[in-house]
Design a protein around this motif. Structure first.
Motif, PDB file in Angstrom:
ATOM      1  N   LYS A 313      46.986  44.722  45.785  1.00 27.51           N
ATOM      2  CA  LYS A 313      46.218  43.682  46.469  1.00 27.51           C
ATOM      3  C   LYS A 313      45.302  42.953  45.493  1.00 27.51           C
ATOM      4  CE  LYS A 313      43.423  43.063  50.666  1.00 27.51           C
ATOM      5  NZ  LYS A 313      42.705  43.773  51.761  1.00 27.51           N
ATOM      6  N   ALA A 314      44.699  43.705  44.563  1.00 28.02           N
ATOM      7  CA  ALA A 314      43.804  43.102  43.571  1.00 28.02           C
ATOM      8  C   ALA A 314      44.579  42.191  42.624  1.00 28.02           C
ATOM      9  CB  ALA A 314      43.079  44.182  42.786  1.00 28.02           C
ATOM     10  N   ILE A 315      45.740  42.636  42.169  1.00 27.05           N
ATOM     11  CA  ILE A 315      46.552  41.810  41.273  1.00 27.05           C
ATOM     12  C   ILE A 315      46.972  40.522  41.978  1.00 27.05           C
ATOM     13  CG2 ILE A 315      48.800  41.669  40.110  1.00 27.05           C
ATOM     14  CD1 ILE A 315      48.449  44.598  39.301  1.00 27.05           C
ATOM     15  N   ALA A 316      47.349  40.624  43.238  1.00 27.90           N
ATOM     16  CA  ALA A 316      47.735  39.435  43.996  1.00 27.90           C
ATOM     17  C   ALA A 316      46.574  38.459  44.126  1.00 27.90           C
ATOM     18  CB  ALA A 316      48.242  39.838  45.384  1.00 27.90           C
ATOM     19  N   ALA A 317      45.370  38.977  44.355  1.00 27.35           N
ATOM     20  CA  ALA A 317      44.183  38.122  44.488  1.00 27.35           C
ATOM     21  C   ALA A 317      43.865  37.411  43.176  1.00 27.35           C
ATOM     22  CB  ALA A 317      42.988  38.953  44.950  1.00 27.35           C
ATOM     23  N   ILE A 318      44.001  38.143  42.063  1.00 22.48           N
ATOM     24  CA  ILE A 318      43.742  37.553  40.743  1.00 22.48           C
ATOM     25  C   ILE A 318      44.751  36.463  40.435  1.00 22.48           C
ATOM     26  CG2 ILE A 318      43.785  38.040  38.259  1.00 22.48           C
ATOM     27  CD1 ILE A 318      42.710  40.891  39.033  1.00 22.48           C
ATOM     28  N   GLU A 319      46.015  36.732  40.716  1.00 21.13           N
ATOM     29  CA  GLU A 319      47.055  35.762  40.400  1.00 21.13           C
ATOM     30  C   GLU A 319      46.993  34.549  41.312  1.00 21.13           C
ATOM     31  OE1 GLU A 319      50.789  37.831  39.911  1.00 21.13           O
ATOM     32  OE2 GLU A 319      50.124  38.562  37.944  1.00 21.13           O
ATOM     33  N   ALA A 320      46.429  34.715  42.517  1.00 21.26           N
ATOM     34  CA  ALA A 320      46.231  33.569  43.412  1.00 21.26           C
ATOM     35  C   ALA A 320      45.193  32.606  42.850  1.00 21.26           C
ATOM     36  CB  ALA A 320      45.799  34.056  44.803  1.00 21.26           C
ATOM     37  N   ALA A 321      44.339  33.100  41.948  1.00 19.62           N
ATOM     38  CA  ALA A 321      43.330  32.257  41.301  1.00 19.62           C
ATOM     39  C   ALA A 321      43.884  31.566  40.064  1.00 19.62           C
ATOM     40  CB  ALA A 321      42.113  33.094  40.930  1.00 19.62           C
ATOM     41  N   GLY A 322      45.159  31.841  39.734  1.00 22.23           N
ATOM     42  CA  GLY A 322      45.778  31.200  38.583  1.00 22.23           C
ATOM     43  C   GLY A 322      45.765  32.025  37.323  1.00 22.23           C
ATOM     44  N   ASP A 323      45.352  33.275  37.414  1.00 23.87           N
ATOM     45  CA  ASP A 323      45.330  34.168  36.253  1.00 23.87           C
ATOM     46  C   ASP A 323      46.503  35.138  36.309  1.00 23.87           C
ATOM     47  OD1 ASP A 323      42.617  33.917  34.612  1.00 23.87           O
ATOM     48  OD2 ASP A 323      42.149  33.565  36.709  1.00 23.87           O
ATOM     49  N   LYS A 324      46.838  35.703  35.156  1.00 27.99           N
ATOM     50  CA  LYS A 324      47.872  36.721  35.078  1.00 27.99           C
ATOM     51  C   LYS A 324      47.203  38.082  34.966  1.00 27.99           C
ATOM     52  CE  LYS A 324      52.016  38.446  34.676  1.00 27.99           C
ATOM     53  NZ  LYS A 324      52.877  38.523  35.866  1.00 27.99           N
ATOM     54  N   ALA A 325      47.655  39.042  35.765  1.00 22.36           N
ATOM     55  CA  ALA A 325      47.034  40.373  35.773  1.00 22.36           C
ATOM     56  C   ALA A 325      48.091  41.459  35.626  1.00 22.36           C
ATOM     57  CB  ALA A 325      46.244  40.573  37.060  1.00 22.36           C
ATOM     58  N   TYR A 326      47.662  42.588  35.063  1.00 22.25           N
ATOM     59  CA  TYR A 326      48.560  43.722  34.821  1.00 22.25           C
ATOM     60  C   TYR A 326      47.830  45.022  35.157  1.00 22.25           C
ATOM     61  CZ  TYR A 326      50.367  40.246  31.407  1.00 22.25           C
ATOM     62  OH  TYR A 326      50.804  39.117  30.762  1.00 22.25           O
ATOM     63  N   GLU A 327      48.564  46.004  35.655  1.00 21.47           N
ATOM     64  CA  GLU A 327      48.021  47.361  35.721  1.00 21.47           C
ATOM     65  C   GLU A 327      48.162  47.936  34.315  1.00 21.47           C
ATOM     66  OE1 GLU A 327      48.840  51.764  37.690  1.00 21.47           O
ATOM     67  OE2 GLU A 327      49.642  49.984  38.722  1.00 21.47           O
TER      68      GLU A 327
END
Length: 342
Positions: A313-327
């Motif tokens: 859920k956190a990764i999805a929220a970050i990527e919705a802001a236009g950023d790329k996220a990884y665990e």
């Protein structure tokens, strides 16, 4: 004898202010009181009263020797983003919302168009972070600095409700680490960069296939601002337990700053894409891998700790802001430190 003959051009200062007004106006928030040119920036705090227990946050920083790159490239429209990012990212790291920003430019000579271009970058950083640019200072230092040189620094104020303050105190074994991608070197470690690469126009204009751009364009890419990404995570109802802004000191210094005693952070170096500029820098400079991770962000500008159940859920929220996220890792019991593994 007058002030101008001593090297300080008051009229140039007036022109600079006129040229930057349009950029500054674009950063205004409803809370800003008065116009540009007052002795102090005024900001209405009435909305803060809506918080249960408001806490003010502040941050101040500069761009370091990255400004040297701007001099050589004669490119001054993004260095202001770096100055804002270094301050507002620290505020966001504590869970806060940046409210306003002030800049300080020291220069050898005031060239109004150049100063206005620098401030346009500051304004862009403010727009990206939602902060108002409420004031600043441009100081001519003839005899102290070369005429074409300048230094840029800034100061930001933000606010957070105490219950939303990110302190790291509740981080526990089993929590997961999420890394948010950087845009490259950001604003740290440029003294080493300048030892590795020739800071000449010819060198910086050299195109590298592995970078997909020129060396200069890769190095001057502005620091990513993470305010919106972290706000998205909060708005998604996710508790960010800890947050580390990966700046000077890299992984080894910054990640432990978010940890409580009794736990360590395990980061998997192969869990995300490292921008090619770091591989080029390491190879050309013969820099040890550990030193790279102790100096640079290595592709992750921000690392947050969340409960295991909140990762996707956190990764999805970050990527919705236009950023790329990884665990990128997890928390284990142990001595407070960052441990990098393959």
């Amino acid at each position: 004898m007058d002030y101008k003959s001593s090297g300080v051009d008051i009229e140039a200062g007036y022109k600079s202010v006129e040229l930057m007004k349009a950029s500054i106006k674009e950063t205004m928030r409803p809370e800003v009181l008065g116009g540009i040119g007052g002795f102090a920036g005024a900001f209405d705090l009435s909305k803060v009263k809506e918080m249960d227990d408001p806490v003010l946050l502040s941050g101040t920083d500069g761009c370091g020797t990255k400004v040297k790159l701007a001099f050589v490239m004669d490119k001054h429209d993004t260095i202001g983003i770096d100055a804002v990012a270094m301050c507002v990212n620290d505020i966001a790291c504590s869970g806060g919302e940046p409210l306003f920003f002030l800049d300080y430019i020291a220069c050898g000579k005031n060239y109004p168009e150049k100063i206005a271009t620098i401030v346009s970058g500051v304004a862009e950083g403010c727009k990206q972070s939602g902060a108002a640019l409420v004031g600043g200072e441009t100081a001519e230092h003839p005899g102290l600095m070369p005429e074409d040189d300048y230094d840029l620094a800034g100061f930001a104020v933000g606010v957070v409700d105490r219950k939303d303050l990110i302190t790291g105190e509740n981080i526990k074994p089993g929590d997961k680490l999420i890394g948010i991608a950087s845009t490259g070197v950001h604003s740290n470690g440029f003294s080493l960069v300048r030892k590795v690469f020739d800071m000449t126009k010819e060198s910086l204009d050299t195109y590298y296939d592995e970078l997909g751009t020129t060396l200069g364009e890769a190095l001057i890419a502005p620091t990513r601002i993470y305010v919106k990404a972290l706000k998205n995570v909060k708005d998604a109802g996710i508790t960010v337990k800890g947050c580390s802004h990966i700046t000077g000191g890299g992984f080894y210094e910054n990640i432990p700053r978010m940890l409580p005693d009794g736990v360590k952070a395990i980061v998997n170096k192969n869990s995300y894409d490292i921008p090619p500029i770091f591989g080029l820098l390491q190879r050309e400079g013969g820099i040890d891998e550990e030193m790279m991770y102790a100096t640079y962000n290595m592709g992750l500008g921000m690392i947050i700790a969340v409960d295991e159940a909140d990762v996707n859920k956190a990764i999805a929220a970050i990527e919705a802001a236009g950023d790329k996220a990884y665990e990128v890792g997890h928390i284990e019991a142990g001595q407070k430190e960052a441990v990098l593994v393959d």
